[in-house]
Design a protein around this motif. Structure first.
Motif, short mmCIF file in Angstrom:
data_model
loop_
_atom_site.label_atom_id
_atom_site.label_comp_id
_atom_site.label_asym_id
_atom_site.label_seq_id
_atom_site.Cartn_x
_atom_site.Cartn_y
_atom_site.Cartn_z
N GLY B 410 0.95 -1.25 0.02
CA GLY B 410 0.07 -0.11 0.03
C GLY B 410 0.77 1.40 -0.15
O GLY B 410 0.65 2.24 -0.59
N GLN B 413 2.31 1.75 -3.21
CA GLN B 413 1.37 2.61 -4.38
C GLN B 413 1.22 4.23 -4.06
O GLN B 413 1.23 4.65 -4.95
CB GLN B 413 0.18 1.68 -4.27
N THR B 434 -5.37 0.24 -7.19
CA THR B 434 -5.53 0.00 -5.78
C THR B 434 -5.37 -1.66 -5.90
O THR B 434 -5.70 -2.36 -4.83
CB THR B 434 -6.72 0.26 -5.29
N VAL B 437 -3.71 -3.88 -2.66
CA VAL B 437 -3.63 -2.60 -1.45
C VAL B 437 -4.64 -2.91 -0.56
O VAL B 437 -5.80 -3.25 -0.99
CB VAL B 437 -3.75 -1.22 -2.28
N THR B 441 -5.61 1.92 3.01
CA THR B 441 -4.41 2.57 1.90
C THR B 441 -5.44 3.11 0.87
O THR B 441 -5.26 4.08 0.32
CB THR B 441 -3.53 1.79 1.56
N LYS B 442 -6.50 1.83 0.50
CA LYS B 442 -7.43 2.17 -0.59
C LYS B 442 -8.07 3.54 -0.29
O LYS B 442 -8.16 4.56 -1.40
CB LYS B 442 -8.16 1.00 -0.95
N ILE B 445 -6.02 6.46 -1.06
CA ILE B 445 -5.57 6.85 -2.48
C ILE B 445 -6.71 7.46 -3.30
O ILE B 445 -6.48 8.33 -3.94
CB ILE B 445 -5.21 5.37 -3.10
N GLU B 468 -14.99 0.40 -5.70
CA GLU B 468 -14.04 1.49 -5.61
C GLU B 468 -14.36 2.38 -6.75
O GLU B 468 -14.11 3.43 -6.70
CB GLU B 468 -12.73 1.12 -5.64
#
Lengths: 323, 508
Positions: B410, B413, B434, B437, B441-442, B445, B468
């Motif tokens: 994560g 990224q 993602t 990940v 963290t997703k 981001i 997402e």
């Protein structure tokens, strides 16, 4: 899953046959092409005489022997640049030890010199993780210097008839001794590479060291063993030089490392490890000898020969490149 | 071995009070886990929760600090991979562990080759063994094929066969579908079913809830090195599981947030009738300033191919591209960059980062021009920029001079995203940004993407994960067979199911 795989089967097979491309067989094509070319162009200069062809085998024997061991080194994704110098060192060590202590101690001393250097190379690469390129590059200079130093640059004549007979000077009946050594090295090399667990472990370590380690292969030991062997075999090649030329000299083998590596790569062994072709290596060595011999018969001087040989090495590496 | 004969109640592997310390840091704190014969046991948790560490302990890569491991009721000590193998634990690696230059059979028998006369290896025997295993598993694969010539799905099969050949009782599969196409995933699930019937236990590590629901019988969730949930999957709802994984944070982070948008904002990207040598036939797309447009579609629908055209990697054979209203021929990556387009590529380890280089080096790589003092790079400027980016984008690193491969997936990224947003592009193209990940963290981001768009930039967001996509995209364009199939306003889409049906081509 079966249905998908079945429908893809023909394409799988065609992909495999596509993989058996000219790349892995280029050496045989090149060998035949050059042979025919020389036969036509240099027929008058005596290229095709039995004596000349036997000479090619004699002159390439040391290269072939070293190249068999180098095939293992390169298949293991390492390199050994010190083989030529080790050959020179072992030739003088052998000659000096024969003069002072006799035949058997001489043979043992020669092999031991290669074993010591091979063990140092292997130890530094396997356990201290120093790249083999650097270790053996250093060793190239070290061994050459040592050979020159202990002899005071003087040739070391060998008077022992038995030694000369066994190590390349003599013939066994109609068969030149050096031909026997070549065949022996290739046979042993082929069996070890293709039919023993050690060979498989060498290929696995060279092909994917992480995977090999996870599979339980002791990759450090394999690297050590391969470089140790390369040292011992290079020493043997030096002893063959000494036998054929009836003396030990620090110059024997000088520069051979490049010829040997070129022979191995030309033969189809992957420079990136994981694939080792022993028979290809033999033909690679013979090809290098063939080219040398042809260039000499064609009247090229030493400088010109070097240019052509250099070009061949570059071509060899280019052809071994993956798509 | 019949399914009825399998004892599914006593565990094959029983781990008790497992603790693993790395120096002063406890990565696993008194973890218990039972793995039973013939079950698929999902192991879930965010990156860094301890899943990989726990499995590496089973695998013999790490040794436990304290605790016990029992296999078949007997306590075992696993010090290295050989010990693990002897105990019957096999690993199907995420990053595959085969020798590409060897054949399938040689890989399967590697390091336990059968030997015939004179102690020489018997390749025929190895091929027969491989064939027997493939027959058993109902798989048609030629044992003599060279592994390097096979596709990823087959690599995985060989990995599984390799483990089975060693009599593995437990198979650990770490994100096994990560590199598979949709129909290959189905094949894998069918194979998992057959393995279960043979009494093999499978530990299934995955970030994908739908997959876990689909294949797993039980689930264990790790958070910060402790087990926070372990139960039959049928007893649990997805929100329960997600809550266990992410803890205090709201599971509603993956929810669409309406941002202010100007429908009259200038058009940044306009693509009309784009076709390419592979896949793309007629792609239309318009993205306005401040807008995030999601690209959805099945594998092979042309999403990645379109991204490659946008960043100048492939040249379109037909069609027109306009950036900021100006017609552009993107002849290469540099041309695309000059036009203000940046790509966050699909595979961060291969394409996004120089893994051995430091966090700092990776961050400044595309903007070296801005950290020069005269003809030399200025360490002070680099440090200032790095510090700024690390803080702005919340990269968790104790030392930005540390190699980036020491960070969790994560965090890696985040470095990629920070690196490219910092180049101030007008259009950011993100391809599966993602993947692999964790949820925490997703959401971070996704917030970065929203912020970036709100500053008047355009984003093309490619993702296979519909939640997402629905959370971040203002509009969603569905691709099919290399063309724009449907373009939808976010408000038109009511549920993930509805979008899924459109993607599958089953909804009008």
């Amino acid at each position: 899953m079966s249905s998908t795989a079945t429908t893809e089967r023909p394409s799988l097979i065609s992909r495999i046959t596509a993989h058996m491309d000219w790349r892995s067989n280029i050496i045989y094509i090149a060998f035949i092409l050059v042979f025919v070319l020389f036969s036509v162009m240099l027929g008058d200069s005596g290229f095709l005489t039995g004596n000349n062809l036997l000479n090619i085998v004699r002159q390439t024997a040391t290269i072939s022997v070293m190249a068999v061991a180098m095939t293992f080194v390169i298949a293991n994704a390492e390199i050994d640049l010190s083989v030529g110098s080790v050959a020179g060192l072992s030739s003088v060590v052998t000659a000096m030890a024969i003069t002072h202590y006799g035949l058997l101690p001489g043979i043992l001393a020669g092999l031991a010199s290669g074993a010591v250097i091979g063990a140092i190379n292997g130890g530094l690469v396997a356990w201290l993780k120093i790249p083999s390129f650097l270790v053996t590059l250093g060793m190239l200079g070290l061994a050459a210097g040592l050979a020159q130093w202990i002899t005071g640059s003087a040739p070391q004549p060998i008077g022992d008839r038995w030694y000369i007979l066994i190590f390349g000077g003599g013939d066994f009946g109609p068969v030149p001794g050096l031909l026997v050594w070549t065949v022996l090295a290739v046979a042993v090399g082929w069996i070890v590479m293709n039919r023993t667990r050690f060979g498989r472990q060498v290929l696995a370590t060279g092909g994917n060291p992480t995977a090999a380690a996870y599979t339980g292969i002791r990759t450090a030991q394999i690297k050590f063993a391969v470089l140790l062997t390369s040292g011992i075999v290079a020493a043997l090649a030096g002893m063959l030089y000494a036998g054929r030329l009836e003396s030990g000299r620090f110059q024997w083998g000088q520069g051979d490392e490049l010829t040997v590596i070129a022979a191995v790569i030309l033969g189809g062994t992957s420079l990136f490890g994981g694939r080792g072709a022993i028979i290809g290596t033999l033909f690679g060595s013979l090809f290098m000898g063939l080219v040398n011999n042809g260039l000499i018969l064609a009247g090229l001087d030493v400088a010109q020969q070097q240019v052509v040989r250099g070009a061949i090495i570059i071509a060899a590496v280019a052809l071994s490149r993956k798509k | 071995m019949g399914a009825s004969a399998i004892d599914t109640t006593t565990p094959v592997v029983r781990m008790r009070d497992v603790v693993k310390d790395f120096g002063p840091v406890s990565v696993l704190k008194m973890v218990d886990m039972d793995i039973r014969a013939g079950e698929v046991h999902a192991l879930a948790g965010e990156n860094g929760a301890g899943k990989s560490t726990l499995m590496k302990i089973l695998q013999g890569v790490y040794t436990i600090t304290s605790g016990t491991i029992e296999v078949d009721g007997r306590e075992v000590t696993i010090r290295d991979t050989a010990d693990a193998e002897r105990a019957g634990i096999g690993m199907v690696f995420q990053e595959f562990s085969l020798i590409p230059s060897m054949t399938v059979a040689q890989n399967i028998s590697l390091n336990r080759e059968q030997r015939g006369r004179l102690g020489l290896i018997d390749d025929r025997a190895a091929e027969n063994e491989a064939r027997r295993i493939f027959d058993d598993l109902g798989v048609a694969l030629d044992p003599r094929a060279t592994v390097g010539n096979l596709g990823t799905a087959y690599w995985q099969l060989v990995e599984i066969a390799k483990a089975i050949a060693k009599d593995a009782k437990v198979l650990v599969m770490d994100e096994p579908t990560a590199s598979l196409a949709k129909h290959e995933v189905e094949n894998l699930f069918a194979l998992i079913e057959r393995l279960k019937h043979r009494g093999i236990a499978i530990v299934y590590i995955s970030h994908r809830m739908d997959e876990i629901r689909r294949v797993a019988d039980r689930i264990t969730v790790l958070r910060d090195g402790s087990v926070v949930l372990s139960d039959q999957l049928s007893e649990l709802s997805s929100p329960q599981i997600i809550e266990a994984i992410i803890g205090r944070r709201l599971a509603s982070d993956l929810v669409y947030r309406e941002r202010e948008r100007d429908p009259e904002a200038p058009i940044i990207l306009s693509a009309v009738g784009i076709a390419s040598a592979h896949v793309l036939r007629s792609m239309d797309l318009t993205v306005r300033a401040g807008e995030i447009v999601g690209l959805a579609g099945l594998m092979g629908s042309g999403r990645t191919e379109f991204a490659r055209v946008l960043i100048g990697m492939d040249r379109p054979t037909r069609g027109e591209l306009r950036i900021d209203g100006e017609r552009r021929v993107l002849s290469g990556v540099r041309a695309a960059q000059r036009a203000g387009i940046a790509l966050i590529p699909e595979d961060r380890r291969e394409q996004g980062l120089v893994l051995e280089h430091s966090v700092s080096d990776n961050l400044v790589l595309p903007v070296l021009g801005t950290v020069m003092r005269g003809p030399f790079v200025s360490p002070a400027k680099i440090a200032r920029l790095t510090d700024h980016l690390v803080r702005t984008y919340g990269v968790k690193t104790s030392d930005p001079d540390m190699p980036v491969n020491r960070l969790s997936g994560g965090n890696q990224q985040k470095v990629v995203v920070a690196k490219w947003i910092n180049t101030a592009p007008r259009l950011l193209v993100m391809d599966e940004p993602t993947a692999g990940v964790d949820i925490g963290t997703k959401t971070e981001i996704l917030d970065m993407v929203r912020d970036f768009a709100s500053q008047g930039n355009a984003v093309v967001f490619i993702s296979s994960e519909l939640p997402e996509l629905l959370a971040v995209a203002d509009r969603i364009v569905v691709l099919g067979e290399g063309s724009t199939f449907r373009a939808l306003e976010r408000a038109e889409i009511e549920s993930e199911e509805q979008l899924q049906l459109i993607i599958q081509g089953e909804a009008a």
